[in-house]
Design an enzyme around this catalytic site. Structure first.
Site, PDB file in Angstrom:
ATOM      1  N   HIS A 164     -18.049 -64.995  28.308  1.00  0.00           N
ATOM      2  CA  HIS A 164     -19.299 -65.138  27.345  1.00  0.00           C
ATOM      3  C   HIS A 164     -19.370 -63.701  26.429  1.00  0.00           C
ATOM      4  O   HIS A 164     -18.525 -62.960  26.830  1.00  0.00           O
ATOM      5  CB  HIS A 164     -20.567 -65.477  27.794  1.00  0.00           C
ATOM      6  CG  HIS A 164     -20.933 -66.721  28.191  1.00  0.00           C
ATOM      7  ND1 HIS A 164     -20.314 -67.310  29.584  1.00  0.00           N
ATOM      8  CD2 HIS A 164     -21.220 -68.080  27.720  1.00  0.00           C
ATOM      9  CE1 HIS A 164     -20.754 -68.692  29.662  1.00  0.00           C
ATOM     10  NE2 HIS A 164     -21.357 -69.042  28.675  1.00  0.00           N
TER      11      HIS A 164
ATOM     12  N   LYS B 261     -24.745 -61.545  26.389  1.00  0.00           N
ATOM     13  CA  LYS B 261     -25.488 -62.542  27.556  1.00  0.00           C
ATOM     14  C   LYS B 261     -26.087 -61.733  28.582  1.00  0.00           C
ATOM     15  O   LYS B 261     -25.267 -60.875  28.942  1.00  0.00           O
ATOM     16  CB  LYS B 261     -24.252 -63.439  27.657  1.00  0.00           C
ATOM     17  CG  LYS B 261     -24.665 -64.528  28.911  1.00  0.00           C
ATOM     18  CD  LYS B 261     -24.000 -65.604  29.208  1.00  0.00           C
ATOM     19  CE  LYS B 261     -24.380 -66.548  30.008  1.00  0.00           C
ATOM     20  NZ  LYS B 261     -25.754 -67.394  29.477  1.00  0.00           N
TER      21      LYS B 261
END
Length: 269
Positions: free
Chosen positions: A158, A162
């Site tokens: 990600h 995040k």
């Protein structure tokens, strides 16, 4: 002509909320009547469409909860979810929850809310991710007793912003696979040092945070002599936004209860 469904977006100024606003604004079957964000957001009072990088939609970004909402899509933060749940329960409004990183108490609150209103709750709104989850279940069930044993590793990637790791989606993959492998399955997060030989009953998780990656998951099923890899990757965030919108449309008219994206897709859970 059918009347458009009135929706509100909670977390409308966030990265995902903006995409929901933009895509929902183009959908003639929907009418955005609320774009909600926290009281300290500097964009409050601005047109939510403009905040989303889209054309004006005539709805201001606001911290106030709108009236006459038929369904709410939540793409906010864990610290904001409690109020969202409370507002939806009070108004008996169907709720789609896409926020990840929830605490156990917040999960319990969602389960309690689902006894009063219809709720779709999933760690990923992506249609491709949920289809891949079903494939992962089938692989785990089929290979559970394979000669030589089955090793399962989950690698997720990600963007650098995040906040939770591993992702809620990775954990859901692991949960579904573990149900097929048995109650003794252990969940191991990363490895370091002299760990010894890999055990026969573990699922390994590895979180990668790089650049602006919107989300990628690779599930590795390793056997002696061969392997299977399932990979699902987003090229942008629209897959999550469009999945949440699909869930919101599906939720209209459903009885109270807790649903997931398998329900939305018509898959056996």
């Amino acid at each position: 002509m059918n009347t458009p469904t009135k929706i509100a977006v909670h977390g409308a100024a966030g990265r995902m909320g903006r995409r929901v606003v933009a895509l929902a604004s183009e959908d003639t079957s929907l009418k955005i009547v609320g774009a909600i964000d926290h009281q300290g957001n500097p964009h409050l009072g601005e047109d939510a469409g403009v905040v989303a990088g889209f054309a004006p939609i005539g709805v201001e970004l606001s911290s106030k909860w709108p009236e006459e909402v038929e369904v709410v899509i939540d793409f906010s933060l864990p610290e904001a979810i409690d109020r969202c749940i409370e507002e939806c329960v009070e108004a008996t409004t169907p709720l789609v929850v896409a926020t990840t990183g929830l605490s156990d108490s917040q999960k319990a609150k969602l389960n309690a809310a689902a006894k009063l209103i219809p709720v779709v709750w999933a760690p990923s709104m992506s249609l491709a991710v949920n289809l891949t989850m079903k494939l992962a279940e089938q692989v785990a069930e089929t290979l559970d007793d394979v000669v030589g044993g089955l090793d399962v590793e989950i690698i997720e990637r990600h963007h650098r912003f995040k906040a939770d790791a591993p992702s809620g989606t990775a954990l859901k993959f692991g949960e579904l696979i573990a149900k097929k492998l048995g109650p003794d399955t252990m969940h191991i997060h990363g490895r370091e040092g002299h760990t010894g030989e890999r055990t026969r009953c573990e699922i390994g998780y590895h979180a990668v945070r790089v650049g602006d990656n919107p989300g990628e998951h690779t599930i590795v099923f390793g056997m002696l002599g061969e392997k299977i890899e399932l990979n699902v990757a987003a090229s942008n965030r629209d897959c999550y936004a469009s999945g949440a919108i699909a869930a919101a449309k599906w939720l209209i008219g459903r009885p109270k209860g807790l649903y997931n994206m398998f329900d939305v897709l018509g898959l056996d859970s």
